[in-house]
Design an enzyme around this catalytic site. Structure first.
Site, short mmCIF file in Angstrom:
data_model
loop_
_atom_site.label_atom_id
_atom_site.label_comp_id
_atom_site.label_asym_id
_atom_site.label_seq_id
_atom_site.Cartn_x
_atom_site.Cartn_y
_atom_site.Cartn_z
N ARG A 115 51.70 67.24 62.81
CA ARG A 115 53.04 67.49 62.24
C ARG A 115 52.95 67.65 60.73
NH1 ARG A 115 56.17 68.54 59.36
NH2 ARG A 115 58.41 68.25 59.33
N ILE A 163 58.86 60.31 55.81
CA ILE A 163 59.37 60.05 57.15
C ILE A 163 58.53 60.82 58.17
CG2 ILE A 163 61.42 60.05 58.63
CD1 ILE A 163 63.14 60.16 56.11
N PRO A 164 57.27 60.37 58.35
CA PRO A 164 56.43 61.03 59.36
C PRO A 164 57.02 60.83 60.75
CG PRO A 164 55.24 59.25 58.27
CD PRO A 164 56.62 59.26 57.72
N HIS A 165 56.81 61.79 61.62
CA HIS A 165 57.33 61.66 62.97
C HIS A 165 56.51 62.49 63.94
CE1 HIS A 165 59.40 64.88 60.81
NE2 HIS A 165 59.42 65.54 61.95
N ALA A 166 56.64 62.14 65.21
CA ALA A 166 55.92 62.85 66.27
C ALA A 166 56.54 62.50 67.61
CB ALA A 166 54.44 62.47 66.26
#
Length: 112
Positions: A50, A64-67
Site C-alpha cells: 500500500r 495512517i498506514p492501512h491494509a
C-alpha cells in the site's frame, strides 16, 4: 461498533524505538498479528504494498498506514508513537512519530 472494539489498550504503544518506516510497519504488523491471528509477515507485506502506491504520511508527524487482511472477520487498529520521528515520505516532507494504522477484513459477499 465502539472504537474500543478496534483499538484496544494493548494495541497502543508509546516511545517505541523505530529507525525507519519499514521498522515501524514491522512493529505494527507484529502487534496486529497478535490480535488477529494473521501472519505478521503477510500483514507487513500488505502495508508495504500500500505504501508503494503512495505514502500514508498525512503531515504534521502523522501516518495512517492501512491494509486489508485475508481471512479475517474483524478490524484492528494500532496506535504507535515512535521514540524518534522517522522518514515516512509524508506529504509535507516532515518525519513521522505517530502512526495510527487500521487493518480490516477483505470485503466479500458474506460481509456486505
Amino acid at each position: 461498533m465502539q472504537i474500543s472494539e478496534v483499538l484496544t489498550l494493548d494495541c497502543t504503544k508509546s516511545a517505541v524505538p523505530c529507525t525507519s518506516k519499514k521498522r515501524a510497519l514491522e512493529i505494527i504488523s507484529e502487534i496486529a498479528a497478535e490480535h488477529t491471528g494473521q501472519n505478521s509477515t503477510e500483514l507487513f507485506e500488505c502495508m508495504l504494498s500500500r505504501e508503494k502506491v503512495g505514502s500514508t504520511g498525512i503531515g504534521n508527524g502523522i501516518a495512517i498506514p492501512h491494509a486489508r487482511m485475508q481471512d479475517s472477520d474483524k478490524a484492528v487498529a494500532v496506535l504507535l508513537q515512535c521514540q524518534d520521528a522517522v522518514d515516512f515520505d509524508a506529504i509535507d516532507n516532515r518525519p513521522v512519530d505517530l502512526c495510527s494504522p487500521c487493518l480490516c477484513q477483505t470485503l466479500n459477499a458474506k460481509s456486505i
